[in-house]
Design a protein around this motif. Structure first.
Motif, short mmCIF file in Angstrom:
data_model
loop_
_atom_site.label_atom_id
_atom_site.label_comp_id
_atom_site.label_asym_id
_atom_site.label_seq_id
_atom_site.Cartn_x
_atom_site.Cartn_y
_atom_site.Cartn_z
N PRO A 265 0.80 -1.23 0.00
CA PRO A 265 0.00 0.00 0.00
C PRO A 265 0.84 1.28 0.00
O PRO A 265 0.43 2.29 -0.57
N PHE A 266 2.04 1.23 0.60
CA PHE A 266 2.89 2.42 0.63
C PHE A 266 3.42 2.78 -0.75
O PHE A 266 3.88 3.87 -0.99
N LEU A 267 3.37 1.80 -1.66
CA LEU A 267 3.80 2.05 -3.03
C LEU A 267 2.60 2.18 -3.96
O LEU A 267 2.74 2.11 -5.18
N GLY A 268 1.42 2.33 -3.37
CA GLY A 268 0.21 2.52 -4.17
C GLY A 268 -0.23 1.26 -4.91
O GLY A 268 -0.86 1.33 -5.96
N ARG A 269 0.11 0.08 -4.37
CA ARG A 269 -0.31 -1.17 -5.01
C ARG A 269 -1.41 -1.81 -4.17
O ARG A 269 -1.48 -1.57 -2.97
N PRO A 270 -2.20 -2.69 -4.80
CA PRO A 270 -3.18 -3.44 -3.99
C PRO A 270 -2.44 -4.29 -2.95
O PRO A 270 -1.39 -4.85 -3.25
N ALA A 271 -2.99 -4.38 -1.73
CA ALA A 271 -2.30 -5.05 -0.63
C ALA A 271 -1.95 -6.49 -0.97
O ALA A 271 -0.91 -7.00 -0.54
N ASP A 272 -2.80 -7.17 -1.73
CA ASP A 272 -2.55 -8.60 -1.98
C ASP A 272 -1.74 -8.86 -3.24
O ASP A 272 -1.60 -10.00 -3.67
N SER A 273 -1.17 -7.80 -3.82
CA SER A 273 -0.36 -7.99 -5.04
C SER A 273 0.86 -8.86 -4.73
O SER A 273 1.51 -8.69 -3.72
N GLU A 274 1.13 -9.80 -5.62
CA GLU A 274 2.28 -10.70 -5.44
C GLU A 274 3.50 -10.20 -6.20
O GLU A 274 4.58 -10.78 -6.10
N ALA A 275 3.32 -9.14 -6.97
CA ALA A 275 4.43 -8.66 -7.81
C ALA A 275 5.60 -8.19 -6.94
O ALA A 275 5.40 -7.66 -5.85
#
Ligand SMILES: [Zn+2]
Length: 538
Positions: A265-275
Motif C-alpha cells: 500500500p505504501f507504493l500505491g499497489r493493492p495489498a494482496d499484489s504478489e508482484a
C-alpha cells in the motif's frame, strides 16, 4: 536500464564497490571489482556505485572498466562519486563516459557541525556551491544524484532549502544519508516525510536513503523511510562498509519480498499484489554474498540474517519436527529463494575443458584464455583428490585465480614437518618480483606459524597478522579449505585468501596474496590517498 522519474517500485542502488570497499582491508583490485560488478548486474541491481574516480588512478580505471563492460544499454546505471568540486565532477564524468547510462553522485555536508569544523563555510556558501556543482554535473551528464552529507543532523529548514536548489539545478535523485548511524527509525521516517512535505519541487526527484549500521538500525531505518516516500535504497552486499557497515542489500530485498503485502500500500499497489517490489533476482543473493565475502576477505558471521551459514539451519528438535511436517511452520522463506540449494555436483575427473568452461560461464565467470588454463589445471588437480566437484568448489578455484593478481612474489614450494614429538619446521621457496628464487626455513609454535616465519624471512616487510580463519567450502573430509587472513602494516589493513584441499598450502598462499597487496600498495606511492582519507563519508 533507464530509471523512470516516479517508480512504483524500489530502486536498489548498490555501493559495495564504493562505500563497501572503504571497509578497512576490503580493498579490491580492478579485476575483482569487475567480477563483482558483473555479478551485481546478474543480481539485478538498478544502480552500481562503482567507485570514487578522483580518489586514485586505480579507482578511475575501475569505474571506467565497469562503465565499459557492465554499463550496457540494458545493464544497470553506473554511478561515480564526486565531492562538490569541478575537478572531482569532471573526473567522474570522464570515467563514466563509456556507460550507456551514467550517473554522477555529488555531495556536500549540510550540518552545522560539519560546516564549522570540516568545511569552514557559511550556510549561504554551501547553498551556492550545491547549486553550482549540481548544475555543472548536469552539464556533463543527464543523471545527477545529490547528497547533503550528515543530513540526519542538519537543521531541517536549511536542508529543505539545499534540496530545493539542488533539484532546481538538475538533480534527479536526492539522497538522504544518516552518515554517522545515529538516527532511529521513527526519526528517520519523519525526516523523509518532512522532506516530502516541505521541498516544493520534490516530485521532480527520487528520494534515496543511505545509512550506516553503528546502532544496528540501518535496515530498519530504510524500511521505515519506504513508508514515507523513499524509493531508492543505497546498500551493500553482506552490509559491508565503513565502521559497522551499510544497510545490507540481502536483508532489505528479502524484507521487501517476504513482507510485500505489508509494503504494497505504501507504493500505491493493492495489498494482496504478489508482484515483486524490486528488480532483484533473489536466487542470485547467496552467490553474490559468497563472491563478495571471498574477494574482500570480509567473512559473514554464521548467524547473519539471510546469508549466514545458520540462517536456514533449523537445528532444534521442535523446529525440525515442525519443518518436516510443513515447511511454513517455522520457515518464513525458502532457502531456494536466495539460491542456497543450487550447489549441485556438476563435474568429475573426466570432465573436459569445454564442460569446465561452459559451467563457469553459467556461473557467471568469464575468464581470459590464460586464466581459464590456470583454473583448469587447478580443477584437474582437485579432481584427482576429490571425486565430485560442486559449483562451490569451482567458485573457490576461480576466485583464487582472479585474486592472485598482482602476483609480485610467487609461492613456488612449501614443505612442513610437524607432529606431537616434532618441532614444527617449514621450508618455503618464493620467486621475487625480480625473478629470483629464494628459499628459507623457520620453526614456529605450529605449522602455520612456521610457514609464516619462513615467508617473512624472504619477503621481509614488517606486518602484524590480525586475523586468521579457515572454513571448509563443502562438507566432507576431502573438502577444500578456504583460508582468509588480514594483516596490518602501519595503519593499513590488507586481506588475503586462498583455497586448497591442504590447509597449510592454502595458509601459505593466503599469506603471500596479502603480502602482495601490501607490497603493491607501498611500492606505488604516487597514488592519491584512498577515498576514506579524503573525507568521502556519505
Ligand atoms: Zn556511507
Amino acid at each position: 536500464m533507464k530509471i523512470q522519474p516516479q517508480p512504483d517500485r524500489i530502486i536498489i542502488f548498490d555501493t559495495t564497490l564504493r562505500d563497501g570497499e572503504q571497509s578497512p582491508g576490503a580493498t579490491l583490485n580492478v579485476e575483482e571489482k569487475l567480477t563483482i560488478a558483473r555479478q551485481l548486474a546478474r543480481l539485478g541491481v538498478d544502480v552500481i556505485e562503482a567507485g570514487f574516480p578522483f580518489a586514485s588512478p586505480g579507482d578511475f580505471e575501475a569505474v571506467q572498466k565497469i562503465a565499459q563492460t557492465v554499463g550496457t544499454e540494458t545493464g544497470p546505471v553506473i554511478c561515480g562519486l564526486a565531492r562538490a568540486t569541478r575537478q572531482d565532477i569532471q573526473t567522474a564524468a570522464e570515467a563514466l563516459k563509456p556507460a550507456a547510462h551514467g550517473r554522477i553522485h555529488t555531495f556536500i555536508a549540510t550540518s552545522d557541525i560539519h560546516l564549522k569544523h570540516k568545511l569552514k563555510k557559511s550556510r549561504s556558501e554551501v547553498l551556492a556551491i550545491a547549486e553550482e556543482m549540481v548544475g555543472y554535473a548536469k552539464s556533463l551528464i543527464d543523471d545527477v544524484e545529490f547528497s547533503p552529507e550528515d543530513a540526519g543532523r542538519s537543521e531541517p529548514e536549511f536542508l529543505y532549502q539545499v534540496l530545493e536548489r539542488a533539484i532546481a539545478a538538475g538533480a534527479t535523485t536526492i539522497n538522504i544519508p544518516d552518515t554517522v548511524g545515529y538516527t532511529v527509525p521513527s526519526e528517520f521516517g519523519a525526516l523523509i516525510r518532512g522532506i516530502k512535505e516541505n521541498v516544493p519541487n520534490i516530485d521532480q526527484a527520487i528520494i534515496s536513503v543511505h545509512g550506516h549500521n553503528d546502532l544496528g538500525l540501518a535496515v530498519a531505518n530504510f524500511l521505515e523511510s519506504v513508508k514515507h516516500g523513499a524509493r531508492q535504497l543505497e546498500c551493500t552486499i553482506n552490509g559491508i562498509g565503513e565502521r559497522a557497515g551499510n544497510a545490507a542489500l540481502e536483508e532489505l530485498v528479502m524484507a521487501l519480498h517476504v513482507r510485500r503485502q505489508y509494503f504494497n500500500p505504501f507504493l500505491g499497489r493493492p495489498a494482496d499484489s504478489e508482484a515483486s517490489l524490486t528488480n532483484i533476482d533473489t536466487r542470485q543473493i547467496y552467490k553474490t554474498s559468497r563472491l563478495v565475502s571471498n574477494l574482500t576477505g570480509m567473512l559473514v558471521q554464521p548467524n547473519k540474517a539471510i546469508v549466514g551459514a545458520n540462517a536456514f539451519a533449523h537445528e532444534s528438535g521442535i523446529h525440525q519436527d515442525g519443518v518436516l511436517k510443513n515447511k511454513l511452520t517455522y520457515e518464513i522463506m525458502d532457502a531456494q529463494s536466495i539460491g542456497l540449494t543450487d550447489n549441485q555436483i556438476v563435474l568429475g575427473k573426466h570432465s573436459g575443458r569445454n564442460a569446465f568452461r561452459t559451467r563457469l560461464k553459467e556461473l557467471g565467470f568469464e575468464l581470459s584464455d590464460q586464466d581459464l588454463n590456470k583454473a583448469f589445471v587447478r580443477f584437474k588437480e582437485l579432481a584427482d583428490k576429490k571425486k565430485e566437484i560442486s559449483d562451490w568448489d569451482l567458485e573457490a578455484i576461480v576466485n583464487d585465480e582472479i585474486q592472485q593478481a598482482p602476483e609480485l612474489f610467487r609461492l613456488e614450494l612449501v614443505q612442513v614437518s610437524c607432529g606431537d614429538r616434532a618441532r614444527p619446521t617449514a621450508t618455503v621457496s618464493l620467486r621475487t618480483p625480480e625473478g629470483e628464487e629464494l628459499t628459507d626455513a623457520a620453526t614456529g609454535t605450529g605449522p602455520v606459524d612456521a610457514v609464516y616465519r619462513a615467508i617473512n624471512r624472504v619477503v621481509n616487510v614488517p606486518n602484524e597478522l590480525i586475523e586468521f580463519s579457515v572454513q571448509s567450502v563443502t562438507a566432507g573430509i576431502d573438502a577444500i579449505g578456504e583460508v582468509t587472513i588480514r594483516l596490518r602494516h602501519g595503519d593499513r589493513v590488507f586481506s588475503g585468501r586462498a583455497a586448497n584441499t591442504d590447509i597449510i598450502v592454502a595458509s601459505a598462499q593466503a599469506y603471500v596474496n596479502a603480502l602482495n597487496r601490501l607490497y603493491a600498495a607501498i611500492s606505488a606511492p604516487t597514488n592519491l590517498p584512498h577515498a576514506e582519507r579524503i573525507g568521502a563519508e556519505v
